[in-house]
Design a protein around this motif. Structure first.
Motif, PDB file in Angstrom:
ATOM      1  N   HIS A   1      -0.741   0.736 -11.223  1.00  0.00           N
ATOM      2  CA  HIS A   1      -0.053  -0.553 -11.195  1.00  0.00           C
ATOM      3  C   HIS A   1       1.458  -0.341 -11.085  1.00  0.00           C
ATOM      4  N   GLU A   2       1.962   0.628 -11.851  1.00  0.00           N
ATOM      5  CA  GLU A   2       3.403   0.866 -11.896  1.00  0.00           C
ATOM      6  C   GLU A   2       3.925   1.415 -10.575  1.00  0.00           C
ATOM      7  N   SER A   3       3.213   2.378  -9.980  1.00  0.00           N
ATOM      8  CA  SER A   3       3.699   2.983  -8.742  1.00  0.00           C
ATOM      9  C   SER A   3       3.598   2.039  -7.548  1.00  0.00           C
ATOM     10  N   LEU A   4       2.781   1.000  -7.679  1.00  0.00           N
ATOM     11  CA  LEU A   4       2.618   0.034  -6.585  1.00  0.00           C
ATOM     12  C   LEU A   4       3.667  -1.059  -6.591  1.00  0.00           C
ATOM     13  N   ARG A   5       4.468  -1.146  -7.631  1.00  0.00           N
ATOM     14  CA  ARG A   5       5.410  -2.264  -7.741  1.00  0.00           C
ATOM     15  C   ARG A   5       6.351  -2.363  -6.550  1.00  0.00           C
ATOM     16  N   THR A   6       6.909  -1.252  -6.119  1.00  0.00           N
ATOM     17  CA  THR A   6       7.838  -1.268  -4.998  1.00  0.00           C
ATOM     18  C   THR A   6       7.168  -1.752  -3.728  1.00  0.00           C
ATOM     19  N   TYR A   7       5.923  -1.302  -3.494  1.00  0.00           N
ATOM     20  CA  TYR A   7       5.207  -1.708  -2.290  1.00  0.00           C
ATOM     21  C   TYR A   7       4.913  -3.208  -2.299  1.00  0.00           C
ATOM     22  N   LEU A   8       4.609  -3.751  -3.474  1.00  0.00           N
ATOM     23  CA  LEU A   8       4.305  -5.185  -3.565  1.00  0.00           C
ATOM     24  C   LEU A   8       5.515  -6.012  -3.164  1.00  0.00           C
ATOM     25  N   VAL A   9       6.683  -5.627  -3.650  1.00  0.00           N
ATOM     26  CA  VAL A   9       7.915  -6.341  -3.298  1.00  0.00           C
ATOM     27  C   VAL A   9       8.200  -6.193  -1.808  1.00  0.00           C
ATOM     28  N   GLU A  10       8.077  -4.982  -1.296  1.00  0.00           N
ATOM     29  CA  GLU A  10       8.349  -4.719   0.120  1.00  0.00           C
ATOM     30  C   GLU A  10       7.427  -5.522   1.028  1.00  0.00           C
ATOM     31  N   GLU A  11       6.138  -5.526   0.712  1.00  0.00           N
ATOM     32  CA  GLU A  11       5.189  -6.254   1.562  1.00  0.00           C
ATOM     33  C   GLU A  11       5.432  -7.767   1.500  1.00  0.00           C
ATOM     34  N   SER A  12       5.866  -8.267   0.342  1.00  0.00           N
ATOM     35  CA  SER A  12       6.155  -9.691   0.216  1.00  0.00           C
ATOM     36  C   SER A  12       7.315 -10.078   1.127  1.00  0.00           C
ATOM     37  N   TYR A  13       8.352  -9.249   1.173  1.00  0.00           N
ATOM     38  CA  TYR A  13       9.487  -9.545   2.040  1.00  0.00           C
ATOM     39  C   TYR A  13       9.112  -9.427   3.522  1.00  0.00           C
ATOM     40  N   GLU A  14       8.189  -8.546   3.835  1.00  0.00           N
ATOM     41  CA  GLU A  14       7.759  -8.431   5.232  1.00  0.00           C
ATOM     42  C   GLU A  14       6.970  -9.669   5.648  1.00  0.00           C
TER      43      GLU A  14
ATOM     44  N   ILE B   1      -2.929  -6.602  -3.460  1.00  0.00           N
ATOM     45  CA  ILE B   1      -3.676  -7.371  -4.460  1.00  0.00           C
ATOM     46  C   ILE B   1      -5.022  -6.723  -4.740  1.00  0.00           C
ATOM     47  N   LEU B   2      -5.715  -6.335  -3.688  1.00  0.00           N
ATOM     48  CA  LEU B   2      -7.021  -5.713  -3.856  1.00  0.00           C
ATOM     49  C   LEU B   2      -6.915  -4.359  -4.561  1.00  0.00           C
ATOM     50  N   LEU B   3      -5.851  -3.625  -4.268  1.00  0.00           N
ATOM     51  CA  LEU B   3      -5.642  -2.349  -4.951  1.00  0.00           C
ATOM     52  C   LEU B   3      -5.448  -2.556  -6.453  1.00  0.00           C
ATOM     53  N   HIS B   4      -4.620  -3.520  -6.821  1.00  0.00           N
ATOM     54  CA  HIS B   4      -4.400  -3.795  -8.245  1.00  0.00           C
ATOM     55  C   HIS B   4      -5.703  -4.204  -8.927  1.00  0.00           C
ATOM     56  N   ALA B   5      -6.496  -5.036  -8.248  1.00  0.00           N
ATOM     57  CA  ALA B   5      -7.768  -5.469  -8.824  1.00  0.00           C
ATOM     58  C   ALA B   5      -8.725  -4.287  -8.976  1.00  0.00           C
ATOM     59  N   GLN B   6      -8.753  -3.388  -7.993  1.00  0.00           N
ATOM     60  CA  GLN B   6      -9.628  -2.222  -8.053  1.00  0.00           C
ATOM     61  C   GLN B   6      -9.214  -1.277  -9.172  1.00  0.00           C
ATOM     62  N   ILE B   7      -7.906  -1.061  -9.316  1.00  0.00           N
ATOM     63  CA  ILE B   7      -7.420  -0.197 -10.394  1.00  0.00           C
ATOM     64  C   ILE B   7      -7.793  -0.779 -11.749  1.00  0.00           C
ATOM     65  N   ALA B   8      -7.611  -2.093 -11.913  1.00  0.00           N
ATOM     66  CA  ALA B   8      -7.960  -2.747 -13.167  1.00  0.00           C
ATOM     67  C   ALA B   8      -9.455  -2.662 -13.441  1.00  0.00           C
ATOM     68  N   SER B   9     -10.260  -2.747 -12.387  1.00  0.00           N
ATOM     69  CA  SER B   9     -11.710  -2.641 -12.537  1.00  0.00           C
ATOM     70  C   SER B   9     -12.105  -1.250 -13.018  1.00  0.00           C
ATOM     71  N   GLU B  10     -11.465  -0.225 -12.445  1.00  0.00           N
ATOM     72  CA  GLU B  10     -11.742   1.143 -12.856  1.00  0.00           C
ATOM     73  C   GLU B  10     -11.380   1.372 -14.326  1.00  0.00           C
ATOM     74  N   GLN B  11     -10.366   0.640 -14.779  1.00  0.00           N
ATOM     75  CA  GLN B  11      -9.941   0.763 -16.183  1.00  0.00           C
ATOM     76  C   GLN B  11     -10.723  -0.181 -17.093  1.00  0.00           C
ATOM     77  N   GLU B  12     -11.686  -0.899 -16.488  1.00  0.00           N
ATOM     78  CA  GLU B  12     -12.542  -1.846 -17.210  1.00  0.00           C
ATOM     79  C   GLU B  12     -11.725  -2.960 -17.884  1.00  0.00           C
ATOM     80  N   HIS B  13     -10.653  -3.383 -17.203  1.00  0.00           N
ATOM     81  CA  HIS B  13      -9.840  -4.492 -17.699  1.00  0.00           C
ATOM     82  C   HIS B  13     -10.308  -5.810 -17.078  1.00  0.00           C
ATOM     83  N   PHE B  14     -10.377  -5.844 -15.766  1.00  0.00           N
ATOM     84  CA  PHE B  14     -10.878  -6.998 -15.025  1.00  0.00           C
ATOM     85  C   PHE B  14     -11.135  -6.552 -13.591  1.00  0.00           C
TER      86      PHE B  14
END
Length: 222
Positions: free
Chosen positions: A29-42, A66-79
């Motif tokens: 989740h943390e390492s993806l933060r920059t990509y999320l901002v970048e993709e939003s501006y694109e 979004i799907l990556l964040h959801a998949q990571i959370a699923s692997e961690q059994e969060h949601f």
């Protein structure tokens, strides 16, 4: 047999990449933060370009985040993605009571009064916040660009009935009548900031901090 949808295929690809690709598998989740901002501006750039094909592509890149964040959370059994979809669906039903009733059924009569729609949305959002911890900046992300944060803060505090809010001067109202005029005024302010050796973004953010420091999330807005 039901054919696989493109969304199902995409989810399967992401699951495989998380399992088999060392780079994708190491994302957090943390390492993806920059990509999320970048993709939003694109996405914003694609909207500005009025290019449907480019917008489709950039929305796909944003969806990937979004799907990556959801998949990571699923692997961690969060949601998982289904939980994200359910939370969003429930929220949309809850906040759009001018369209849906309490059971989620379509209402027979739907108002087209925008002011009433906003009032209903605000009431639903405030009900969600009752009892929740109060947040600064009227609940807006502090990381928003200062100009966006400024306009949204003014809107929320204005709609809440707050007093002593900044207003445009009569001279500015005389100069600025439309989008073109506003753009020219903002460019002129940017040019003046450059002449003074000031960073306009930082100056506006500092002004917001001084004006709204300590103001809690007591207002609502879509």
């Amino acid at each position: 047999m039901r054919s696989e949808s493109e969304l199902d295929r995409l989810i399967g690809i992401i699951e495989t990449l998380r399992e088999r690709c060392a780079w994708t598998g190491a994302l957090t989740h943390e390492s993806l933060r920059t990509y999320l901002v970048e993709e939003s501006y694109e996405v914003l750039d694609a909207i500005g370009a009025k290019d449907p094909q480019l917008l489709c592509e950039e929305l796909g890149d944003l969806l990937f985040q979004i799907l990556l964040h959801a998949q990571i959370a699923s692997e961690q059994e969060h949601f998982g993605l289904q939980d994200v979809a359910k939370a969003l669906a429930d929220k949309l039903l809850r906040r759009n009571r001018h369209v849906f009733d309490a059971q989620g059924n379509l209402k027979p009569a739907i108002t087209d009064d925008v002011a009433e729609i906003i009032r209903i949305w605000d009431a639903a959002k405030q009900a969600e916040r009752d009892g929740a911890p109060k947040r600064n900046n009227a609940g807006l992300p502090a990381g928003l660009p200062a100009l966006t944060l400024s306009q949204k803060l003014l809107d929320r505090h204005h709609r809440s009935g707050a007093s002593n809010l900044p207003e445009a001067t009569e001279q500015m109202r005389a100069r600025v009548h439309d989008e073109q005029g506003l753009g020219a005024e903002l460019l002129a302010l940017s040019a003046r900031a450059e002449e003074l050796g000031l960073d306009a973004e930082s100056v506006l953010r500092d002004a917001l901090t001084k004006k709204y420091a300590g103001m809690k999330n007591e207002t609502t807005s879509p």
